[in-house]
Design a protein around this motif. Structure first.
Motif, PDB file in Angstrom:
ATOM      1  N   SER A 168     -24.652  11.923  -9.448  1.00  0.00           N
ATOM      2  CA  SER A 168     -24.132  11.885 -10.819  1.00  0.00           C
ATOM      3  C   SER A 168     -24.555  13.092 -11.637  1.00  0.00           C
ATOM      4  O   SER A 168     -23.946  13.400 -12.668  1.00  0.00           O
ATOM      5  N   GLU A 169     -25.598  13.775 -11.183  1.00  0.00           N
ATOM      6  CA  GLU A 169     -26.054  14.988 -11.882  1.00  0.00           C
ATOM      7  C   GLU A 169     -25.278  16.220 -11.445  1.00  0.00           C
ATOM      8  O   GLU A 169     -25.449  17.292 -12.016  1.00  0.00           O
ATOM      9  N   ALA A 170     -24.433  16.069 -10.426  1.00  0.00           N
ATOM     10  CA  ALA A 170     -23.806  17.229  -9.805  1.00  0.00           C
ATOM     11  C   ALA A 170     -22.346  17.435 -10.196  1.00  0.00           C
ATOM     12  O   ALA A 170     -21.657  18.242  -9.596  1.00  0.00           O
ATOM     13  N   GLY A 171     -21.841  16.691 -11.195  1.00  0.00           N
ATOM     14  CA  GLY A 171     -20.475  16.898 -11.643  1.00  0.00           C
ATOM     15  C   GLY A 171     -19.608  15.670 -11.475  1.00  0.00           C
ATOM     16  O   GLY A 171     -19.998  14.680 -10.850  1.00  0.00           O
ATOM     17  N   ALA A 172     -18.386  15.756 -12.024  1.00  0.00           N
ATOM     18  CA  ALA A 172     -17.502  14.589 -12.116  1.00  0.00           C
ATOM     19  C   ALA A 172     -17.145  14.005 -10.761  1.00  0.00           C
ATOM     20  O   ALA A 172     -17.161  12.780 -10.574  1.00  0.00           O
ATOM     21  N   LEU A 173     -16.802  14.880  -9.802  1.00  0.00           N
ATOM     22  CA  LEU A 173     -16.398  14.365  -8.489  1.00  0.00           C
ATOM     23  C   LEU A 173     -17.542  13.614  -7.821  1.00  0.00           C
ATOM     24  O   LEU A 173     -17.354  12.553  -7.239  1.00  0.00           O
ATOM     25  N   GLU A 174     -18.734  14.188  -7.919  1.00  0.00           N
ATOM     26  CA  GLU A 174     -19.896  13.541  -7.325  1.00  0.00           C
ATOM     27  C   GLU A 174     -20.259  12.260  -8.075  1.00  0.00           C
ATOM     28  O   GLU A 174     -20.764  11.301  -7.485  1.00  0.00           O
ATOM     29  N   THR A 175     -19.998  12.241  -9.395  1.00  0.00           N
ATOM     30  CA  THR A 175     -20.272  11.028 -10.170  1.00  0.00           C
ATOM     31  C   THR A 175     -19.441   9.864  -9.660  1.00  0.00           C
ATOM     32  O   THR A 175     -19.942   8.746  -9.490  1.00  0.00           O
ATOM     33  N   ASP A 176     -18.172  10.127  -9.391  1.00  0.00           N
ATOM     34  CA  ASP A 176     -17.313   9.076  -8.838  1.00  0.00           C
ATOM     35  C   ASP A 176     -17.812   8.620  -7.467  1.00  0.00           C
ATOM     36  O   ASP A 176     -17.801   7.422  -7.149  1.00  0.00           O
ATOM     37  N   ALA A 177     -18.283   9.577  -6.656  1.00  0.00           N
ATOM     38  CA  ALA A 177     -18.833   9.227  -5.345  1.00  0.00           C
ATOM     39  C   ALA A 177     -20.070   8.357  -5.503  1.00  0.00           C
ATOM     40  O   ALA A 177     -20.271   7.386  -4.746  1.00  0.00           O
ATOM     41  N   GLY A 178     -20.894   8.677  -6.498  1.00  0.00           N
ATOM     42  CA  GLY A 178     -22.094   7.893  -6.752  1.00  0.00           C
ATOM     43  C   GLY A 178     -21.776   6.464  -7.157  1.00  0.00           C
ATOM     44  O   GLY A 178     -22.432   5.520  -6.702  1.00  0.00           O
ATOM     45  N   LEU A 179     -20.755   6.296  -8.001  1.00  0.00           N
ATOM     46  CA  LEU A 179     -20.356   4.944  -8.404  1.00  0.00           C
ATOM     47  C   LEU A 179     -19.840   4.141  -7.213  1.00  0.00           C
ATOM     48  O   LEU A 179     -20.161   2.952  -7.071  1.00  0.00           O
ATOM     49  N   ARG A 180     -19.049   4.777  -6.372  1.00  0.00           N
ATOM     50  CA  ARG A 180     -18.560   4.079  -5.170  1.00  0.00           C
ATOM     51  C   ARG A 180     -19.729   3.688  -4.271  1.00  0.00           C
ATOM     52  O   ARG A 180     -19.737   2.602  -3.678  1.00  0.00           O
ATOM     53  N   ARG A 181     -20.705   4.562  -4.190  1.00  0.00           N
ATOM     54  CA  ARG A 181     -21.882   4.287  -3.371  1.00  0.00           C
ATOM     55  C   ARG A 181     -22.618   3.042  -3.873  1.00  0.00           C
ATOM     56  O   ARG A 181     -23.072   2.196  -3.098  1.00  0.00           O
ATOM     57  N   LEU A 182     -22.726   2.909  -5.208  1.00  0.00           N
ATOM     58  CA  LEU A 182     -23.416   1.762  -5.780  1.00  0.00           C
ATOM     59  C   LEU A 182     -22.611   0.480  -5.603  1.00  0.00           C
ATOM     60  O   LEU A 182     -23.196  -0.603  -5.400  1.00  0.00           O
ATOM     61  N   GLU A 183     -21.302   0.574  -5.692  1.00  0.00           N
ATOM     62  CA  GLU A 183     -20.473  -0.605  -5.431  1.00  0.00           C
ATOM     63  C   GLU A 183     -20.674  -1.088  -3.995  1.00  0.00           C
ATOM     64  O   GLU A 183     -20.783  -2.292  -3.733  1.00  0.00           O
ATOM     65  N   ASP A 184     -20.747  -0.134  -3.059  1.00  0.00           N
ATOM     66  CA  ASP A 184     -20.987  -0.491  -1.663  1.00  0.00           C
ATOM     67  C   ASP A 184     -22.375  -1.104  -1.494  1.00  0.00           C
ATOM     68  O   ASP A 184     -22.558  -2.057  -0.715  1.00  0.00           O
TER      69      ASP A 184
ATOM     70  N   ARG B 236     -26.319   2.085 -12.161  1.00  0.00           N
ATOM     71  CA  ARG B 236     -24.855   1.996 -12.315  1.00  0.00           C
ATOM     72  C   ARG B 236     -24.482   2.154 -13.789  1.00  0.00           C
ATOM     73  O   ARG B 236     -23.526   2.879 -14.125  1.00  0.00           O
ATOM     74  N   ALA B 237     -25.224   1.506 -14.662  1.00  0.00           N
ATOM     75  CA  ALA B 237     -24.949   1.630 -16.097  1.00  0.00           C
ATOM     76  C   ALA B 237     -25.131   3.063 -16.576  1.00  0.00           C
ATOM     77  O   ALA B 237     -24.306   3.590 -17.343  1.00  0.00           O
ATOM     78  N   GLU B 238     -26.194   3.702 -16.135  1.00  0.00           N
ATOM     79  CA  GLU B 238     -26.455   5.090 -16.556  1.00  0.00           C
ATOM     80  C   GLU B 238     -25.324   6.020 -16.096  1.00  0.00           C
ATOM     81  O   GLU B 238     -24.901   6.918 -16.837  1.00  0.00           O
ATOM     82  N   ILE B 239     -24.833   5.799 -14.890  1.00  0.00           N
ATOM     83  CA  ILE B 239     -23.763   6.660 -14.376  1.00  0.00           C
ATOM     84  C   ILE B 239     -22.449   6.378 -15.105  1.00  0.00           C
ATOM     85  O   ILE B 239     -21.685   7.305 -15.424  1.00  0.00           O
ATOM     86  N   LEU B 240     -22.176   5.120 -15.397  1.00  0.00           N
ATOM     87  CA  LEU B 240     -20.972   4.783 -16.164  1.00  0.00           C
ATOM     88  C   LEU B 240     -20.982   5.458 -17.530  1.00  0.00           C
ATOM     89  O   LEU B 240     -19.963   5.988 -17.989  1.00  0.00           O
ATOM     90  N   LEU B 241     -22.126   5.465 -18.181  1.00  0.00           N
ATOM     91  CA  LEU B 241     -22.229   6.116 -19.496  1.00  0.00           C
ATOM     92  C   LEU B 241     -22.070   7.624 -19.375  1.00  0.00           C
ATOM     93  O   LEU B 241     -21.499   8.272 -20.264  1.00  0.00           O
ATOM     94  N   LYS B 242     -22.576   8.176 -18.304  1.00  0.00           N
ATOM     95  CA  LYS B 242     -22.445   9.624 -18.113  1.00  0.00           C
ATOM     96  C   LYS B 242     -20.977   9.995 -17.890  1.00  0.00           C
ATOM     97  O   LYS B 242     -20.499  11.022 -18.391  1.00  0.00           O
ATOM     98  N   ARG B 243     -20.260   9.144 -17.168  1.00  0.00           N
ATOM     99  CA  ARG B 243     -18.849   9.433 -16.898  1.00  0.00           C
ATOM    100  C   ARG B 243     -17.988   9.268 -18.149  1.00  0.00           C
ATOM    101  O   ARG B 243     -17.069  10.047 -18.379  1.00  0.00           O
TER     102      ARG B 243
END
Length: 447
Positions: A323-339, A360-367
């Motif tokens: 999530s610190e590495a940009g928008a595309l990676e942020t989406d990957a991070g969220l998918r990772r947490l869902e898994d 998950r909450a922190e990443i959602l707010l960042k996005r």
């Protein structure tokens, strides 16, 4: 040695050679020697055409448990060969009155279920081991039963129950009586209990106690003079660094772990988790691309070996770094947490559940900082889980995040209501920055 009808002396020789190799932490060599002894013993029994004598049966059982314990560190706790060896040991033990060998088989079966995250079998064997060991007067193996009961409780998120069992393990430990248990139950039971109890105490909010215990565990692991015990202690010391968000500690202990795993040819999952911790430590220094690649490689190595235990904490750390590495990676991070949440429901490995919801909450707010509803829901879930588990450190982190979210929305009363219970009664410490921040925010919120 195996020619000319000398099978019985050969069996004894190969068995002794295997035991000696185990004590040198030469586990692949030990497994080969013990496998040869077992092959000869089974051949001798088959050629005799009669059931083995009591002495032969007892010796055959001991060879089998020795093989299982060698395979733990030659192939891995979770390896099919290891589980098969201990299943055979349990079968042989059912014909004998030797409780020590039976308990060693229980341990080997339990640790396979535990590391593969099979909830019902690991719970059943832990309960069986504890019930049988505590029913025997002055049973030497009772402390191992308490240790695996503690680890099983930790797995399911019962931190207070886990601590009680770990404490009992340490109380029962007698160096003269239990020193050789490292060769029969994976690691030195005292050092193993102490290091994971350090993580447990930290989660319970007893931060300073946890750090002192971690230091003592590492000292006791070193005094055990047993490579897997030292590796185990270093692994959980590095994990404690990750849980505390202390990259320097994680980097130091994971490098030592990598060194000892290489020196003694320990299973590849140890090298994998060391690579992961080192990559995570680098991510805090801003080396995003290289650190993400290293973390992904480490978790891949770990999973390839069939290891599932501790994966949620690794997935959360990787998702946060992504999530610190940009928008595309942020989406990957969220998918990772869902898994990770889906896997949690399957495995019931709940010890890191609160942190999954919080991150998950922190990443959602960042996005999407303007869309706070989903983040609020995740933080409320994190707090609820942490409160149920008595995980005070995880509760305070989630409450602090939610209070900051409420304050930004001019909901100071809600912020105070969620933060005050988490701060109240938290043991004072200078080693938990979130506590200092929470106290300062609480003071600002108080009229």
């Amino acid at each position: 040695m195996t020619q000319g009808g000398l099978d019985e002396p050969a069996i004894e020789w190969w068995g002794r050679a295997g035991d000696e190799a185990v004590r040198r932490s030469a586990f692949k060599e030990a497994a080969a020697h013990l496998g040869k002894a077992i092959e000869l013993a089974d051949k001798l029994t088959a050629s005799a055409g009669t059931p083995p004598s009591d002495a032969s049966g007892s010796n055959r059982l001991r060879l089998q448990t020795s093989l299982g314990n060698a395979l733990i560190w030659a192939k891995g706790h979770q390896a099919p060969e290891t589980s098969a060896a201990f299943a055979r040991a349990r079968e042989l033990a059912s014909r004998e009155e030797n409780a020590s060998e039976r308990f060693s088989a229980y341990y080997g079966l339990w640790v396979g279920h535990h590391t593969r995250c099979e909830p019902d079998p690991q719970r059943e064997i832990a309960e069986l081991f504890l019930r049988e060991a505590t029913a025997r007067p002055d049973c030497s193996e009772a402390l191992v039963a308490h240790r695996i009961s503690g680890q099983t409780r930790f797995y399911f998120g019962d931190f207070a129950g886990a601590h009680d069992h770990y404490q009992r393990t340490v109380e029962l430990y007698d160096q003269a009586r239990h020193r050789d248990f490292a060769n029969w139950f994976g690691q030195d039971p005292r050092a193993a209990a102490e290091i994971i109890d350090a993580v447990t105490l930290w989660v319970l909010g007893r931060v300073d106690e946890a750090l002192r215990l971690a230091d003592r565990a590492l000292t006791d692991a070193e005094s055990a003079v047993h490579a897997p015990t030292m590796a185990y202690a270093l692994q959980f010391a590095a994990l404690l660094g990750l849980v505390r968000c202390d990259p320097e500690t994680a980097a130091s202990y994971s490098q030592a772990l990598a060194d000892i795993a290489s020196r003694y040819e320990l299973p590849a999952w140890l090298a994998g988790i060391a690579v992961f911790f080192q990559g995570w430590a680098k991510s805090s220094d801003g080396a995003e691309k290289s650190s993400l690649a290293e973390m992904r490689r480490g978790i891949g190595m770990y999973r390839e070996q069939g290891m599932v235990y501790l994966v949620p904490s690794l997935e959360v750390a990787l998702a946060e770094a992504e999530s610190e590495a940009g928008a595309l990676e942020t989406d990957a991070g969220l998918r990772r947490l869902e898994d990770a949440l889906a896997e949690l429901e399957r495995t019931e490995q709940r010890w890191y559940e609160a942190e999954i919801h919080r991150i998950r909450a922190e990443i959602l707010l960042k996005r999407d900082p303007a869309n706070t509803a989903a983040a609020e829901q995740s933080l409320q879930a994190a707090i609820a889980v942490a409160q149920w588990q008595k995980a005070c450190s995880f509760e305070l982190r989630a409450a602090l995040s939610l209070a900051k979210l409420y304050r930004a929305a001019n909901r100071d009363a809600d912020a105070h209501a969620v933060l005050a219970p988490a701060v109240e009664g938290f043991p004072p410490t200078q080693q938990f920055p979130e506590l200092t921040e929470a106290q300062a925010l609480l003071s600002a919120l108080t009229p």
